[in-house]
Design a protein around this motif. Structure first.
Motif, PDB file in Angstrom:
ATOM      1  N   MET A 155     -19.501 -30.364   1.247  1.00 46.27           N
ATOM      2  CA  MET A 155     -19.153 -29.880   0.001  1.00 46.27           C
ATOM      3  C   MET A 155     -20.216 -29.031  -0.696  1.00 46.27           C
ATOM      4  O   MET A 155     -21.301 -29.373  -0.934  1.00 46.27           O
ATOM      5  N   LYS A 156     -19.952 -27.628  -0.928  1.00 51.76           N
ATOM      6  CA  LYS A 156     -21.023 -27.009  -1.465  1.00 51.76           C
ATOM      7  C   LYS A 156     -20.581 -26.770  -3.045  1.00 51.76           C
ATOM      8  O   LYS A 156     -19.512 -26.675  -3.350  1.00 51.76           O
ATOM      9  N   ASN A 157     -21.864 -27.135  -4.022  1.00 49.94           N
ATOM     10  CA  ASN A 157     -21.162 -27.088  -5.242  1.00 49.94           C
ATOM     11  C   ASN A 157     -22.409 -26.226  -6.295  1.00 49.94           C
ATOM     12  O   ASN A 157     -23.527 -26.152  -5.782  1.00 49.94           O
ATOM     13  N   GLY A 158     -21.831 -25.102  -6.663  1.00 52.08           N
ATOM     14  CA  GLY A 158     -22.578 -24.243  -7.188  1.00 52.08           C
ATOM     15  C   GLY A 158     -22.820 -24.430  -8.589  1.00 52.08           C
ATOM     16  O   GLY A 158     -22.055 -23.950  -9.524  1.00 52.08           O
ATOM     17  N   MET A 159     -23.680 -25.308  -9.195  1.00 62.95           N
ATOM     18  CA  MET A 159     -23.740 -26.061 -10.366  1.00 62.95           C
ATOM     19  C   MET A 159     -24.292 -25.273 -11.389  1.00 62.95           C
ATOM     20  O   MET A 159     -25.340 -24.627 -11.221  1.00 62.95           O
ATOM     21  N   LYS A 160     -23.565 -24.731 -12.223  1.00 63.56           N
ATOM     22  CA  LYS A 160     -23.833 -23.635 -13.303  1.00 63.56           C
ATOM     23  C   LYS A 160     -24.424 -24.457 -14.845  1.00 63.56           C
ATOM     24  O   LYS A 160     -24.292 -23.860 -15.772  1.00 63.56           O
ATOM     25  N   SER A 161     -24.513 -25.888 -14.604  1.00 57.81           N
ATOM     26  CA  SER A 161     -24.870 -26.633 -15.968  1.00 57.81           C
ATOM     27  C   SER A 161     -26.392 -26.757 -15.663  1.00 57.81           C
ATOM     28  O   SER A 161     -26.817 -26.963 -14.766  1.00 57.81           O
ATOM     29  N   TYR A 162     -26.773 -27.420 -16.913  1.00 57.51           N
ATOM     30  CA  TYR A 162     -28.181 -27.920 -16.938  1.00 57.51           C
ATOM     31  C   TYR A 162     -28.282 -29.346 -16.533  1.00 57.51           C
ATOM     32  O   TYR A 162     -29.270 -29.708 -16.291  1.00 57.51           O
ATOM     33  N   LEU A 163     -26.928 -29.779 -16.188  1.00 58.55           N
ATOM     34  CA  LEU A 163     -27.043 -31.370 -16.020  1.00 58.55           C
ATOM     35  C   LEU A 163     -27.276 -31.393 -14.391  1.00 58.55           C
ATOM     36  O   LEU A 163     -26.350 -30.735 -13.732  1.00 58.55           O
ATOM     37  N   ILE A 164     -28.138 -32.234 -13.827  1.00 58.37           N
ATOM     38  CA  ILE A 164     -28.238 -32.348 -12.430  1.00 58.37           C
ATOM     39  C   ILE A 164     -27.513 -33.706 -12.412  1.00 58.37           C
ATOM     40  O   ILE A 164     -27.844 -34.880 -12.666  1.00 58.37           O
ATOM     41  N   MET A 165     -26.494 -33.649 -11.456  1.00 56.72           N
ATOM     42  CA  MET A 165     -25.863 -34.614 -10.911  1.00 56.72           C
ATOM     43  C   MET A 165     -26.512 -35.832  -9.794  1.00 56.72           C
ATOM     44  O   MET A 165     -27.254 -35.172  -8.961  1.00 56.72           O
ATOM     45  N   ASN A 166     -26.612 -36.917 -10.192  1.00 52.69           N
ATOM     46  CA  ASN A 166     -27.337 -37.762  -9.214  1.00 52.69           C
ATOM     47  C   ASN A 166     -26.605 -37.845  -7.822  1.00 52.69           C
ATOM     48  O   ASN A 166     -25.615 -37.630  -7.565  1.00 52.69           O
ATOM     49  N   ASP A 167     -27.482 -38.691  -6.781  1.00 51.56           N
ATOM     50  CA  ASP A 167     -26.879 -38.783  -5.269  1.00 51.56           C
ATOM     51  C   ASP A 167     -25.691 -39.724  -5.428  1.00 51.56           C
ATOM     52  O   ASP A 167     -24.677 -39.378  -4.618  1.00 51.56           O
ATOM     53  N   ILE A 168     -25.714 -40.551  -6.353  1.00 54.30           N
ATOM     54  CA  ILE A 168     -24.412 -41.488  -6.419  1.00 54.30           C
ATOM     55  C   ILE A 168     -23.188 -40.744  -6.639  1.00 54.30           C
ATOM     56  O   ILE A 168     -22.227 -40.973  -6.142  1.00 54.30           O
ATOM     57  N   TYR A 169     -23.317 -39.871  -7.813  1.00 56.85           N
ATOM     58  CA  TYR A 169     -22.210 -39.032  -8.117  1.00 56.85           C
ATOM     59  C   TYR A 169     -21.722 -38.024  -7.029  1.00 56.85           C
ATOM     60  O   TYR A 169     -20.490 -37.848  -6.740  1.00 56.85           O
ATOM     61  N   ASN A 170     -22.624 -37.395  -6.535  1.00 58.01           N
ATOM     62  CA  ASN A 170     -22.281 -36.571  -5.448  1.00 58.01           C
ATOM     63  C   ASN A 170     -21.870 -37.165  -4.080  1.00 58.01           C
ATOM     64  O   ASN A 170     -20.896 -36.322  -3.848  1.00 58.01           O
ATOM     65  N   THR A 171     -22.241 -38.249  -3.914  1.00 61.54           N
ATOM     66  CA  THR A 171     -21.512 -38.731  -2.853  1.00 61.54           C
ATOM     67  C   THR A 171     -19.991 -39.366  -3.008  1.00 61.54           C
ATOM     68  O   THR A 171     -19.117 -39.143  -2.334  1.00 61.54           O
ATOM     69  N   PHE A 172     -19.899 -39.845  -4.144  1.00 61.48           N
ATOM     70  CA  PHE A 172     -18.573 -40.416  -4.768  1.00 61.48           C
ATOM     71  C   PHE A 172     -17.811 -38.859  -4.699  1.00 61.48           C
ATOM     72  O   PHE A 172     -16.640 -38.979  -4.250  1.00 61.48           O
ATOM     73  N   LEU A 173     -18.031 -37.776  -5.223  1.00 60.52           N
ATOM     74  CA  LEU A 173     -17.574 -36.771  -5.229  1.00 60.52           C
ATOM     75  C   LEU A 173     -17.043 -36.038  -3.890  1.00 60.52           C
ATOM     76  O   LEU A 173     -15.973 -35.470  -3.732  1.00 60.52           O
ATOM     77  N   ALA A 174     -17.913 -36.156  -3.090  1.00 62.81           N
ATOM     78  CA  ALA A 174     -17.575 -35.597  -1.847  1.00 62.81           C
ATOM     79  C   ALA A 174     -16.852 -36.539  -1.058  1.00 62.81           C
ATOM     80  O   ALA A 174     -15.871 -35.985  -0.146  1.00 62.81           O
ATOM     81  N   LYS A 175     -16.613 -37.901  -1.060  1.00 61.50           N
ATOM     82  CA  LYS A 175     -15.630 -38.779  -0.447  1.00 61.50           C
ATOM     83  C   LYS A 175     -14.272 -38.575  -1.126  1.00 61.50           C
ATOM     84  O   LYS A 175     -13.223 -38.422  -0.437  1.00 61.50           O
ATOM     85  N   SER A 176     -14.310 -37.697  -2.557  1.00 61.61           N
ATOM     86  CA  SER A 176     -13.114 -37.763  -3.269  1.00 61.61           C
ATOM     87  C   SER A 176     -12.520 -36.215  -2.819  1.00 61.61           C
ATOM     88  O   SER A 176     -11.334 -35.903  -3.184  1.00 61.61           O
ATOM     89  N   ASP A 177     -13.324 -35.555  -2.255  1.00 58.35           N
ATOM     90  CA  ASP A 177     -13.041 -34.066  -1.820  1.00 58.35           C
ATOM     91  C   ASP A 177     -12.751 -33.142  -2.954  1.00 58.35           C
ATOM     92  O   ASP A 177     -12.119 -32.572  -3.128  1.00 58.35           O
ATOM     93  N   TRP A 178     -13.793 -33.434  -4.205  1.00 60.33           N
ATOM     94  CA  TRP A 178     -13.397 -32.714  -5.402  1.00 60.33           C
ATOM     95  C   TRP A 178     -14.704 -31.647  -5.402  1.00 60.33           C
ATOM     96  O   TRP A 178     -15.800 -32.489  -5.656  1.00 60.33           O
ATOM     97  N   ALA A 179     -14.832 -30.597  -5.110  1.00 59.17           N
ATOM     98  CA  ALA A 179     -15.955 -29.683  -5.134  1.00 59.17           C
ATOM     99  C   ALA A 179     -15.757 -29.187  -6.653  1.00 59.17           C
ATOM    100  O   ALA A 179     -14.654 -28.858  -7.121  1.00 59.17           O
ATOM    101  N   TYR A 180     -16.873 -28.721  -7.293  1.00 55.41           N
ATOM    102  CA  TYR A 180     -16.886 -28.271  -8.602  1.00 55.41           C
ATOM    103  C   TYR A 180     -17.828 -26.964  -8.724  1.00 55.41           C
ATOM    104  O   TYR A 180     -18.739 -27.012  -8.039  1.00 55.41           O
ATOM    105  N   ASP A 181     -17.627 -26.284  -9.776  1.00 52.07           N
ATOM    106  CA  ASP A 181     -18.491 -25.019  -9.725  1.00 52.07           C
ATOM    107  C   ASP A 181     -19.121 -25.320 -11.183  1.00 52.07           C
ATOM    108  O   ASP A 181     -20.348 -24.522 -11.150  1.00 52.07           O
ATOM    109  N   ASN A 182     -18.827 -25.910 -12.053  1.00 56.27           N
ATOM    110  CA  ASN A 182     -19.355 -26.388 -13.437  1.00 56.27           C
ATOM    111  C   ASN A 182     -19.097 -27.718 -13.702  1.00 56.27           C
ATOM    112  O   ASN A 182     -18.194 -28.309 -13.626  1.00 56.27           O
ATOM    113  N   ILE A 183     -19.963 -28.338 -14.847  1.00 54.24           N
ATOM    114  CA  ILE A 183     -19.790 -29.674 -15.093  1.00 54.24           C
ATOM    115  C   ILE A 183     -20.292 -29.744 -16.507  1.00 54.24           C
ATOM    116  O   ILE A 183     -21.375 -29.017 -16.982  1.00 54.24           O
ATOM    117  N   VAL A 184     -19.455 -30.211 -17.302  1.00 56.68           N
ATOM    118  CA  VAL A 184     -19.765 -30.280 -18.893  1.00 56.68           C
ATOM    119  C   VAL A 184     -19.602 -31.671 -19.158  1.00 56.68           C
ATOM    120  O   VAL A 184     -18.645 -32.318 -19.058  1.00 56.68           O
TER     121      VAL A 184
END
Length: 129
Positions: A1-30
């Motif tokens: 899963m490639k995420n082009g995060m455009k926000s100041y918020l840095i997602m942690n590894d737990i979030y990224n692992t969860f999102l990868a398993k759920s198959d949700w790719a994001y471009d921005n997080i608010v």
């Protein structure tokens, strides 16, 4: 899963692992301001839409389970509640339907109101009064 995060918020590894398993790719997080609980909410956006990441790690497992139970109950009686796309009980994370549409301020108000109702139902379920 490639995420082009455009926000100041840095997602942690737990979030990224969860999102990868759920198959949700994001471009921005608010980040979304919290409701009347210890939960954190983030709106994840991509070219096809948006979803809500709920972090309830400061909530008890019982409260986390009650949130899911109340959402299922509301759906079963024909009421609106966020659909739960994925959940991780160990880390108390959920990927929820983003109920906000239209004007961002109105969408935010609708989303927060629905979460407040669910939270109140959880408290009622948890404490019984």
């Amino acid at each position: 899963m490639k995420n082009g995060m455009k926000s100041y918020l840095i997602m942690n590894d737990i979030y990224n692992t969860f999102l990868a398993k759920s198959d949700w790719a994001y471009d921005n997080i608010v980040p979304i301001s919290p409701d009347a609980s210890n939960r954190k909410y983030f709106r994840l956006l991509n070219s096809t839409g948006s979803t809500i990441l709920m972090d309830a790690k400061l909530e008890s497992v019982k409260s986390f389970d009650a949130f899911q139970d109340v959402a299922k109950y509301l759906h079963s009686i024909g009421l609106s509640a966020p659909e739960i796309y994925a959940s991780d009980r160990a880390h108390r994370l959920m990927l929820l339907q983003d109920l906000g549409t239209g004007h961002p301020a109105l969408a935010f108000l609708i989303f927060k109101t629905r979460l407040a109702v669910i939270h109140a139902m959880i408290l009622f379920h948890y404490y019984g009064t």
